[in-house]
Every structure is written in structure tokens, then in C-alpha cells.
Design a protein around this motif. Sequence first.
Motif, PDB file in Angstrom:
ATOM      1  N   LYS A  14      14.276  57.717  54.927  1.00  0.00           N
ATOM      2  CA  LYS A  14      14.088  56.766  53.822  1.00  0.00           C
ATOM      3  C   LYS A  14      13.372  57.513  52.701  1.00  0.00           C
ATOM      4  N   LEU A  15      14.012  57.591  51.544  1.00  0.00           N
ATOM      5  CA  LEU A  15      13.361  58.234  50.408  1.00  0.00           C
ATOM      6  C   LEU A  15      12.139  57.423  49.991  1.00  0.00           C
ATOM      7  N   ASN A  16      11.091  58.126  49.591  1.00  0.00           N
ATOM      8  CA  ASN A  16       9.894  57.450  49.121  1.00  0.00           C
ATOM      9  C   ASN A  16      10.182  56.662  47.839  1.00  0.00           C
ATOM     10  N   GLU A  17       9.387  55.662  47.605  1.00  0.00           N
ATOM     11  CA  GLU A  17       9.517  54.829  46.408  1.00  0.00           C
ATOM     12  C   GLU A  17       9.558  55.712  45.164  1.00  0.00           C
ATOM     13  N   GLY A  18      10.558  55.480  44.314  1.00  0.00           N
ATOM     14  CA  GLY A  18      10.682  56.210  43.063  1.00  0.00           C
ATOM     15  C   GLY A  18      11.430  57.531  43.164  1.00  0.00           C
ATOM     16  N   VAL A  19      11.799  57.944  44.366  1.00  0.00           N
ATOM     17  CA  VAL A  19      12.532  59.202  44.548  1.00  0.00           C
ATOM     18  C   VAL A  19      14.019  58.879  44.616  1.00  0.00           C
ATOM     19  N   GLU A  20      14.806  59.590  43.813  1.00  0.00           N
ATOM     20  CA  GLU A  20      16.249  59.372  43.747  1.00  0.00           C
ATOM     21  C   GLU A  20      16.998  60.536  44.389  1.00  0.00           C
ATOM     22  N   ARG A  21      18.237  60.294  44.751  1.00  0.00           N
ATOM     23  CA  ARG A  21      19.061  61.312  45.410  1.00  0.00           C
ATOM     24  C   ARG A  21      19.283  62.549  44.550  1.00  0.00           C
ATOM     25  N   ASP A  22      19.261  62.407  43.232  1.00  0.00           N
ATOM     26  CA  ASP A  22      19.503  63.553  42.362  1.00  0.00           C
ATOM     27  C   ASP A  22      18.236  64.340  42.045  1.00  0.00           C
ATOM     28  N   ASP A  23      17.102  63.933  42.607  1.00  0.00           N
ATOM     29  CA  ASP A  23      15.861  64.688  42.461  1.00  0.00           C
ATOM     30  C   ASP A  23      16.118  66.100  43.008  1.00  0.00           C
ATOM     31  N   PRO A  24      15.731  67.139  42.291  1.00  0.00           N
ATOM     32  CA  PRO A  24      15.999  68.503  42.760  1.00  0.00           C
ATOM     33  C   PRO A  24      15.450  68.791  44.162  1.00  0.00           C
ATOM     34  N   ARG A  25      14.338  68.198  44.525  1.00  0.00           N
ATOM     35  CA  ARG A  25      13.786  68.392  45.870  1.00  0.00           C
ATOM     36  C   ARG A  25      14.715  67.797  46.924  1.00  0.00           C
ATOM     37  N   VAL A  26      15.281  66.643  46.613  1.00  0.00           N
ATOM     38  CA  VAL A  26      16.187  65.969  47.541  1.00  0.00           C
ATOM     39  C   VAL A  26      17.484  66.758  47.672  1.00  0.00           C
ATOM     40  N   VAL A  27      18.012  67.232  46.560  1.00  0.00           N
ATOM     41  CA  VAL A  27      19.233  68.041  46.584  1.00  0.00           C
ATOM     42  C   VAL A  27      19.013  69.285  47.441  1.00  0.00           C
ATOM     43  N   ALA A  28      17.866  69.938  47.274  1.00  0.00           N
ATOM     44  CA  ALA A  28      17.553  71.129  48.072  1.00  0.00           C
ATOM     45  C   ALA A  28      17.377  70.768  49.544  1.00  0.00           C
ATOM     46  N   GLY A  29      16.760  69.636  49.829  1.00  0.00           N
ATOM     47  CA  GLY A  29      16.579  69.200  51.211  1.00  0.00           C
ATOM     48  C   GLY A  29      17.904  68.905  51.893  1.00  0.00           C
ATOM     49  N   ASP A  30      18.797  68.244  51.190  1.00  0.00           N
ATOM     50  CA  ASP A  30      20.135  67.968  51.717  1.00  0.00           C
ATOM     51  C   ASP A  30      20.858  69.279  52.023  1.00  0.00           C
ATOM     52  N   ARG A  31      20.800  70.215  51.111  1.00  0.00           N
ATOM     53  CA  ARG A  31      21.448  71.513  51.304  1.00  0.00           C
ATOM     54  C   ARG A  31      20.855  72.233  52.530  1.00  0.00           C
ATOM     55  N   ALA A  32      19.539  72.190  52.667  1.00  0.00           N
ATOM     56  CA  ALA A  32      18.890  72.848  53.806  1.00  0.00           C
ATOM     57  C   ALA A  32      19.366  72.259  55.129  1.00  0.00           C
TER      58      ALA A  32
END
Length: 97
Positions: free
Chosen positions: A9-27
Motif C-alpha cells: 500500500k503506497l503511503n498517503e500522498g505517494v503516487e505510482r509515477d513518483d521516481p522512488r516508486v518507479v525505481a522500486g517497481d523496477r528493482a
Amino acid sequence: MIRHLVLFKLNEGVERDDPRVVAGDRAFRELAGQIPELEFWECAWNITDRPIAYDYAINSAVADEDALKRYIEHPAHQAAAGQWREFASWVIADYPF
């Protein structure tokens, strides 16, 4: 075999296109070829937006509890999971099948 399920579950205010999320998905996507214990691996974004829904899922399988322990302790897994700690929470279920 042990099924290892993880729901994020993404934290409140964090979106899928956030660079951290994109990097996490890739990892996470790259783990399939890096950890020999993984006999099955898939990860993907949830396509529903119901209030009770989690955002991201991992569905994987390992041979046994020893393999699960080695997977969890593997440096590549630790690095990928560490990225997600910055922007998400999660629940897991490990069960034999």
C-alpha cells in the motif's frame, strides 16, 4: 513448495509515477533473474481502485522454508525491499501448496 505473497500500500500522498516508486517497481521486476531460490515470480500493479485494495502485489514461490529464508536474506531482495520502506507499507502471507 511455499507461496510467498506480498501486498503493498503506497503511503498517503505517494503516487505510482513518483521516481522512488518507479525505481522500486523496477528493482522488484529485476529480482526474477537474480535470486536462484525463486521458482516462480510475478509482480504487478493492482488494476482496481476499491478503498480496501492494495496497490501492488508480488506472487512468488520457493521450494521450502530454507529457500524462503535465503530469498528473504538475499542482498538483492534486501535492497529492493529497502526502497519500498521509504514510501509504502505491506502485508505478507507464506503458505505451503
